[in-house]
Design an enzyme around this catalytic site. Structure first.
Site, mmCIF file in Angstrom:
data_model
loop_
_atom_site.group_PDB
_atom_site.id
_atom_site.type_symbol
_atom_site.label_atom_id
_atom_site.label_comp_id
_atom_site.label_asym_id
_atom_site.label_seq_id
_atom_site.Cartn_x
_atom_site.Cartn_y
_atom_site.Cartn_z
ATOM 1 N N ASP A 12 -26.306 -20.534 -13.838
ATOM 2 C CA ASP A 12 -26.849 -21.190 -12.639
ATOM 3 C C ASP A 12 -28.024 -22.075 -13.059
ATOM 4 O O ASP A 12 -29.006 -21.584 -13.613
ATOM 5 C CB ASP A 12 -27.314 -20.107 -11.650
ATOM 6 C CG ASP A 12 -27.733 -20.685 -10.308
ATOM 7 O OD1 ASP A 12 -27.726 -19.941 -9.315
ATOM 8 O OD2 ASP A 12 -28.104 -21.878 -10.243
ATOM 9 N N ASP A 107 -23.620 -26.532 -9.683
ATOM 10 C CA ASP A 107 -24.572 -26.042 -10.701
ATOM 11 C C ASP A 107 -24.349 -24.597 -11.105
ATOM 12 O O ASP A 107 -25.173 -24.023 -11.799
ATOM 13 C CB ASP A 107 -26.008 -26.225 -10.199
ATOM 14 C CG ASP A 107 -26.516 -25.058 -9.384
ATOM 15 O OD1 ASP A 107 -25.734 -24.519 -8.571
ATOM 16 O OD2 ASP A 107 -27.673 -24.666 -9.591
ATOM 17 N N GLU A 108 -23.231 -24.034 -10.685
ATOM 18 C CA GLU A 108 -23.081 -22.592 -10.865
ATOM 19 C C GLU A 108 -21.637 -22.241 -11.195
ATOM 20 O O GLU A 108 -20.720 -22.769 -10.583
ATOM 21 C CB GLU A 108 -23.453 -21.966 -9.517
ATOM 22 C CG GLU A 108 -23.797 -20.544 -9.537
ATOM 23 C CD GLU A 108 -24.048 -20.059 -8.106
ATOM 24 O OE1 GLU A 108 -23.861 -18.864 -7.902
ATOM 25 O OE2 GLU A 108 -24.387 -20.854 -7.212
HETATM 26 N N1 DCP Z 1 -28.324 -26.951 -2.241
HETATM 27 C C1 DCP Z 1 -28.353 -27.601 -1.018
HETATM 28 N N2 DCP Z 1 -28.654 -26.919 0.124
HETATM 29 C C2 DCP Z 1 -28.920 -25.603 0.079
HETATM 30 C C3 DCP Z 1 -28.875 -24.926 -1.152
HETATM 31 C C4 DCP Z 1 -28.576 -25.635 -2.304
HETATM 32 O O1 DCP Z 1 -28.136 -28.803 -0.958
HETATM 33 N N3 DCP Z 1 -29.219 -24.954 1.198
HETATM 34 C C5 DCP Z 1 -28.018 -27.723 -3.472
HETATM 35 C C6 DCP Z 1 -29.280 -28.161 -4.155
HETATM 36 C C7 DCP Z 1 -29.398 -27.292 -5.335
HETATM 37 C C8 DCP Z 1 -27.956 -26.945 -5.646
HETATM 38 O O2 DCP Z 1 -27.288 -26.950 -4.405
HETATM 39 O O3 DCP Z 1 -30.053 -27.940 -6.411
HETATM 40 C C9 DCP Z 1 -27.802 -25.601 -6.323
HETATM 41 O O4 DCP Z 1 -28.194 -24.564 -5.456
HETATM 42 P P1 DCP Z 1 -28.978 -23.293 -5.949
HETATM 43 O O5 DCP Z 1 -28.969 -22.311 -4.877
HETATM 44 O O6 DCP Z 1 -28.485 -22.872 -7.302
HETATM 45 O O7 DCP Z 1 -30.464 -23.785 -6.059
HETATM 46 P P2 DCP Z 1 -31.200 -24.514 -7.224
HETATM 47 O O8 DCP Z 1 -30.341 -24.719 -8.414
HETATM 48 O O9 DCP Z 1 -31.801 -25.770 -6.673
HETATM 49 O O10 DCP Z 1 -32.403 -23.542 -7.550
HETATM 50 P P3 DCP Z 1 -32.377 -22.168 -8.358
HETATM 51 O O11 DCP Z 1 -33.257 -22.399 -9.542
HETATM 52 O O12 DCP Z 1 -32.942 -21.156 -7.433
HETATM 53 O O13 DCP Z 1 -30.946 -21.888 -8.733
HETATM 54 MG MG MG Z 2 -29.201 -23.197 -9.207
#
Ligand code: DCP
Ligand code: MG
Length: 375
Positions: A12, A107-108
């Site tokens: 992730d 991203d996951e």
């Molecule tokens: N995303 C989005 N709206 C949300 C959650 C996520 O548009 N409510 C998008 C933006 C993030 C991406 O999906 O960059 C990946 O989601 P993650 O939950 O993995 O969050 P992040 O990668 O941003 O942060 P983390 O470091 O907690 O994984």
């Molecule tokens: Mg993420």
């Protein structure tokens, strides 16, 4: 090979969109950065970097609120094409280790490396290598979790974020899960966690004091899942072929839609857009149902769905969407900030392994499980 011997890696990326933006523009490094819609247009935060999280900013928060919490916050418009490109680069790296890759979002992903001979078969070394190569190739950090199943691998990747690597070996599972708070369980949302708290259940160890029958009585079908997860059991395979179950879109309006007429007036445009999106996938999916979503100005929301009717002019019958939207709106009869429309799909090519890839922007934490999204 038995399930208990599997080796699963969950990868992730850390603050994915924000990390890509900062890579593109190093001037942003060290400053609070978010990606999302602007406060003026009533946008929401898609994600933010860890500096911004210090201020309490988080995904799905209204941008206006985020700016109040963190006045220096830089909010950037998302560049989905760029994120997709980075995602492809990452997948290229993953595919050097296994063909069994299940993407959950850009991203996951889950990787089943049980049969991989890379790194002498060590999943821990593979995870370490993947992290290093991802950083080198894409410039962003990823967190990884290694465990005997998907549930634990996902918990593990979240454990030491950002830039974390956590390994849960089979002999650690029992003790680790016993201490794990139930809110970390896939499918336990806020409401369920609260209900469980009232029953004195805080950790998975507490769940184990309940018999399968008692759990099923209290939590229905999910009781069985609770029983298993609380013992670290999760036999779900890593599924490579990710298929859609629905197609949908939504709009947040700059100003609230004050009444029924204003809501109804928006329906044709939503349906038009939906038709356009469906055109791209119509050879692969048939439509089984239509649904709508209404989010009111007070952030309460409701959804309604119905199967196709005989008398409809087709799946995208505007009158049918009108009726559905109207009925949904009548549940509260309040001003509306967001409308959504969608269709449920039947996979024409592959009826097995169908998994939800919900197209409503934003991640939903539902009582049925975490659903991620794509655009
Ligand atoms: N995303 C989005 N709206 C949300 C959650 C996520 O548009 N409510 C998008 C933006 C993030 C991406 O999906 O960059 C990946 O989601 P993650 O939950 O993995 O969050 P992040 O990668 O941003 O942060 P983390 O470091 O907690 O994984
Ligand atoms: Mg993420």
């Amino acid at each position: 090979m038995s399930f208990s011997q599997r080796k699963i890696i969950h990868v992730d990326c850390d603050c994915f969109y924000a990390a890509v933006e900062i890579r593109e523009n190093p001037r942003l490094r060290g400053r609070p950065v978010a990606v999302g819609g602007t406060p003026e247009r009533r946008g929401v935060i898609a994600t933010c970097n860890y500096e911004a999280r210090e201020y309490g900013v988080h995904s799905a928060m209204a941008s206006a609120r985020a700016v109040k919490l963190c006045p220096d916050l830089e909010i950037l418009r998302p560049k989905f094409d760029l994120y997709k490109e980075v995602s492809r680069e990452l997948h290229q790296i993953f595919s050097d280790y296994t063909g069994l890759i299940e993407p959950l979002s850009l991203d996951e992903a889950f990787l089943d490396v049980s049969n991989s001979s890379r790194c002498h078969g060590s999943a821990t070394l593979m995870a370490r290598e993947i992290k290093a190569r991802a950083k080198e190739k894409t410039g962003i950090t990823v967190s990884a979790g290694v465990a005997p199943n998907k549930f634990l691998a996902k918990v593990a990747s979240d454990w030491n974020k950002p830039d974390g690597l956590m390994v849960i070996t089979p002999d650690m599972v029992d003790e680790f899960v016993a201490a794990l708070p139930v809110k970390k369980l896939f499918g336990v949302g806020k409401a369920t966690a609260k209900r469980m708290g009232k029953l004195g259940i805080e950790t998975c160890g507490d769940v184990r004091n309940w018999s399968l029958i008692e759990l099923t009585r209290k939590f229905g079908i999910f009781g069985e899942r609770l029983y298993q997860l609380s013992r670290g059991i999760d036999d779900r395979p890593v599924v490579t072929n990710y298929r859609r179950k629905s197609l949908s879109l939504e709009h947040t309006y700059n100003e609230d839609l004050p009444d029924r007429d204003a809501v109804i007036a928006k329906v044709p445009l939503l349906v038009d857009e939906l038709v356009e999106r469906y055109q791209r996938i119509k050879d692969e999916y048939a439509i089984t149902k239509r649904f709508v979503k209404v989010k009111f100005a007070d952030f309460t929301q409701t959804t309604m769905e119905e199967p196709m009717g005989q008398s409809d002019s087709g799946p995208f019958d505007v009158q049918a969407f009108h009726r559905l939207m109207e009925t949904a709106w009548e549940r509260a009869e309040k001003p509306v900030r967001l409308l959504g429309a969608g269709v449920r799909l039947r996979d024409l090519k592959n009826n097995d392994n169908a998994q939800q890839l919900d197209l409503f922007p934003g991640r939903k934490q539902t009582e049925a499980g975490n659903e991620k999204w794509s655009v």
